[in-house]
Design a protein around this motif. Sequence first.
Motif, PDB file in Angstrom:
ATOM      1  N   PHE A   1       0.837  -1.203   0.000  1.00 32.97           N
ATOM      2  CA  PHE A   1       0.000   0.000   0.000  1.00 32.97           C
ATOM      3  C   PHE A   1       0.874   1.256   0.000  1.00 32.97           C
ATOM      4  O   PHE A   1       0.658   2.181  -0.783  1.00 32.97           O
ATOM      5  N   ARG A   2       1.883   1.293   0.877  1.00 31.08           N
ATOM      6  CA  ARG A   2       2.795   2.437   0.937  1.00 31.08           C
ATOM      7  C   ARG A   2       3.486   2.661  -0.395  1.00 31.08           C
ATOM      8  O   ARG A   2       3.602   3.802  -0.878  1.00 31.08           O
ATOM      9  N   GLY A   3       3.933   1.579  -1.027  1.00 26.82           N
ATOM     10  CA  GLY A   3       4.604   1.706  -2.318  1.00 26.82           C
ATOM     11  C   GLY A   3       3.697   2.242  -3.405  1.00 26.82           C
ATOM     12  O   GLY A   3       4.160   2.912  -4.332  1.00 26.82           O
ATOM     13  N   LYS A   4       2.416   1.955  -3.311  1.00 25.39           N
ATOM     14  CA  LYS A   4       1.454   2.404  -4.324  1.00 25.39           C
ATOM     15  C   LYS A   4       1.066   3.866  -4.159  1.00 25.39           C
ATOM     16  O   LYS A   4       0.906   4.589  -5.142  1.00 25.39           O
ATOM     17  N   VAL A   5       0.900   4.305  -2.898  1.00 28.90           N
ATOM     18  CA  VAL A   5       0.312   5.627  -2.690  1.00 28.90           C
ATOM     19  C   VAL A   5       1.306   6.701  -2.252  1.00 28.90           C
ATOM     20  O   VAL A   5       1.014   7.887  -2.291  1.00 28.90           O
ATOM     21  N   GLY A   6       2.503   6.297  -1.825  1.00 28.88           N
ATOM     22  CA  GLY A   6       3.462   7.285  -1.338  1.00 28.88           C
ATOM     23  C   GLY A   6       3.099   7.742   0.068  1.00 28.88           C
ATOM     24  O   GLY A   6       2.252   7.144   0.742  1.00 28.88           O
ATOM     25  N   GLY A   7       3.733   8.791   0.535  1.00 31.10           N
ATOM     26  CA  GLY A   7       3.485   9.257   1.891  1.00 31.10           C
ATOM     27  C   GLY A   7       4.362   8.526   2.888  1.00 31.10           C
ATOM     28  O   GLY A   7       5.136   7.630   2.534  1.00 31.10           O
ATOM     29  N   LYS A   8       4.242   8.895   4.154  1.00 25.85           N
ATOM     30  CA  LYS A   8       5.057   8.282   5.202  1.00 25.85           C
ATOM     31  C   LYS A   8       4.194   7.376   6.067  1.00 25.85           C
ATOM     32  O   LYS A   8       3.218   7.820   6.680  1.00 25.85           O
ATOM     33  N   PHE A   9       4.562   6.104   6.122  1.00 26.63           N
ATOM     34  CA  PHE A   9       3.856   5.120   6.936  1.00 26.63           C
ATOM     35  C   PHE A   9       4.867   4.404   7.819  1.00 26.63           C
ATOM     36  O   PHE A   9       5.871   3.880   7.314  1.00 26.63           O
ATOM     37  N   ASN A  10       4.624   4.379   9.101  1.00 25.75           N
ATOM     38  CA  ASN A  10       5.513   3.732  10.064  1.00 25.75           C
ATOM     39  C   ASN A  10       4.901   2.417  10.529  1.00 25.75           C
ATOM     40  O   ASN A  10       3.787   2.388  11.049  1.00 25.75           O
ATOM     41  N   HIS A  11       5.655   1.341  10.329  1.00 18.02           N
ATOM     42  CA  HIS A  11       5.160   0.013  10.679  1.00 18.02           C
ATOM     43  C   HIS A  11       5.365  -0.269  12.164  1.00 18.02           C
ATOM     44  O   HIS A  11       6.457  -0.078  12.691  1.00 18.02           O
ATOM     45  N   VAL A  12       4.306  -0.735  12.827  1.00 23.62           N
ATOM     46  CA  VAL A  12       4.375  -1.137  14.232  1.00 23.62           C
ATOM     47  C   VAL A  12       3.954  -2.604  14.316  1.00 23.62           C
ATOM     48  O   VAL A  12       2.789  -2.929  14.083  1.00 23.62           O
ATOM     49  N   ALA A  13       4.916  -3.483  14.599  1.00 23.61           N
ATOM     50  CA  ALA A  13       4.646  -4.926  14.611  1.00 23.61           C
ATOM     51  C   ALA A  13       4.166  -5.389  15.981  1.00 23.61           C
ATOM     52  O   ALA A  13       4.705  -4.983  17.013  1.00 23.61           O
ATOM     53  N   TYR A  14       3.157  -6.249  15.980  1.00 21.19           N
ATOM     54  CA  TYR A  14       2.633  -6.844  17.209  1.00 21.19           C
ATOM     55  C   TYR A  14       2.789  -8.359  17.126  1.00 21.19           C
ATOM     56  O   TYR A  14       3.223  -8.892  16.097  1.00 21.19           O
ATOM     57  N   LYS A  15       2.437  -9.037  18.193  1.00 16.21           N
ATOM     58  CA  LYS A  15       2.472 -10.496  18.207  1.00 16.21           C
ATOM     59  C   LYS A  15       1.059 -11.029  18.028  1.00 16.21           C
ATOM     60  O   LYS A  15       0.422 -11.484  18.977  1.00 16.21           O
ATOM     61  N   GLY A  16       0.556 -10.903  16.816  1.00 18.35           N
ATOM     62  CA  GLY A  16      -0.777 -11.399  16.504  1.00 18.35           C
ATOM     63  C   GLY A  16      -1.793 -10.293  16.299  1.00 18.35           C
ATOM     64  O   GLY A  16      -1.540  -9.115  16.599  1.00 18.35           O
ATOM     65  N   SER A  17      -2.954 -10.683  15.795  1.00 20.90           N
ATOM     66  CA  SER A  17      -4.029  -9.726  15.504  1.00 20.90           C
ATOM     67  C   SER A  17      -4.617  -9.086  16.750  1.00 20.90           C
ATOM     68  O   SER A  17      -4.896  -7.886  16.775  1.00 20.90           O
ATOM     69  N   ALA A  18      -4.825  -9.890  17.799  1.00 23.59           N
ATOM     70  CA  ALA A  18      -5.555  -9.401  18.977  1.00 23.59           C
ATOM     71  C   ALA A  18      -4.921  -8.166  19.613  1.00 23.59           C
ATOM     72  O   ALA A  18      -5.608  -7.145  19.788  1.00 23.59           O
ATOM     73  N   PRO A  19      -3.627  -8.191  19.952  1.00 24.28           N
ATOM     74  CA  PRO A  19      -3.048  -6.984  20.559  1.00 24.28           C
ATOM     75  C   PRO A  19      -2.966  -5.812  19.594  1.00 24.28           C
ATOM     76  O   PRO A  19      -3.103  -4.648  20.005  1.00 24.28           O
TER      77      PRO A  19
END
Length: 325
Positions: A173-191
């Motif tokens: 998505f970031r590569g398609k639309v540009g802009g600044k997006f910061n990835h925040v990784a979690y341990k699974g969907s729930a948290p």
Amino acid sequence: MWNRRSVITAGITCLAMGGSVPALSQNFPNRPVTMVVPFPAGGITDAVARALASKMGEQLGKPVIVDNRPGGGGQIAAAYVRQQAADGHTLYVGATEMFVINPTLFRRFSYDPLKDFSPVTSLIASPLVLVVPANSPLTSVKELIAQAKSRNGGLNYASQGIGSIGHLLGETFRGKVGGKFNHVAYKGSAPALQDVMGGQVDFMFDPVITTSPMIAGGKLKPLAIASDKRSPQMPSVPTLAEMGVPGVNAGVWFGAVVKAGTPSPVIDRLNDAIHKAMKDPEVVKRFADQGMQAFPSTPAEFGDFMRTELAKWGPLIKASGASVD
């Protein structure tokens, strides 16, 4: 029924094995069938397997048992299946990660999903949906992109973990639309979803299966579906393509495989039993209620699908730099 390819394959193998394959396939199954799941009990994959197990048993005339063997990104379950005889009595029921993401994501991975296993069928799928907090001022994908380009520091997006489908789709998505997006990784969907609902992160891509109850409960707001078509569970939510962002499609999917070398007639028998189970009204309703979309296939079609998915996600995983020891 046997197709022409199955008959030819069975005939060649029969010559090599002195006629043992027809006898094996005619007697299959001669004991309970085990569906090995690489996740703990209670998860989505486990729910899929258990929904199918009893109905498959009715078709096969033998009990179908679900065996949960989580850990190692699917490697523990896969190792167990590979230790069993290639006779169709043990299936490996996994998700997108086990078949097309983890083999590239892990620095050392113990199995090749295409060489060590034979495809039986794809099972179900659920597209990813872009969600924001219910009280977010963002009301459209256009506004989200504008914020990513204008806000100091950009936007933060959550994922289910490094190299997860949500992470990879976010990068696409970031590569398609540009802009600044910061990835925040979690341990699974729930948290991750918990922090999206709480406003600690701005948005997330997560399957309809897990987000639909929270959307219905007014805790999340959907902006777009990452699919070629709208979700039956969320018909009012537009696709990303409709929002001017084509080519950003992904979903979680599940499939069944057996150990490589399993005779084609046995695979065809399993394929037929699973497909009939998937048509059972109880199973159809259960899948629909949970936002799952059935997409059964022939063994050959599922094999082609996995190869296409590997070609799609493998290069993106490498380009992202994501890896797991």
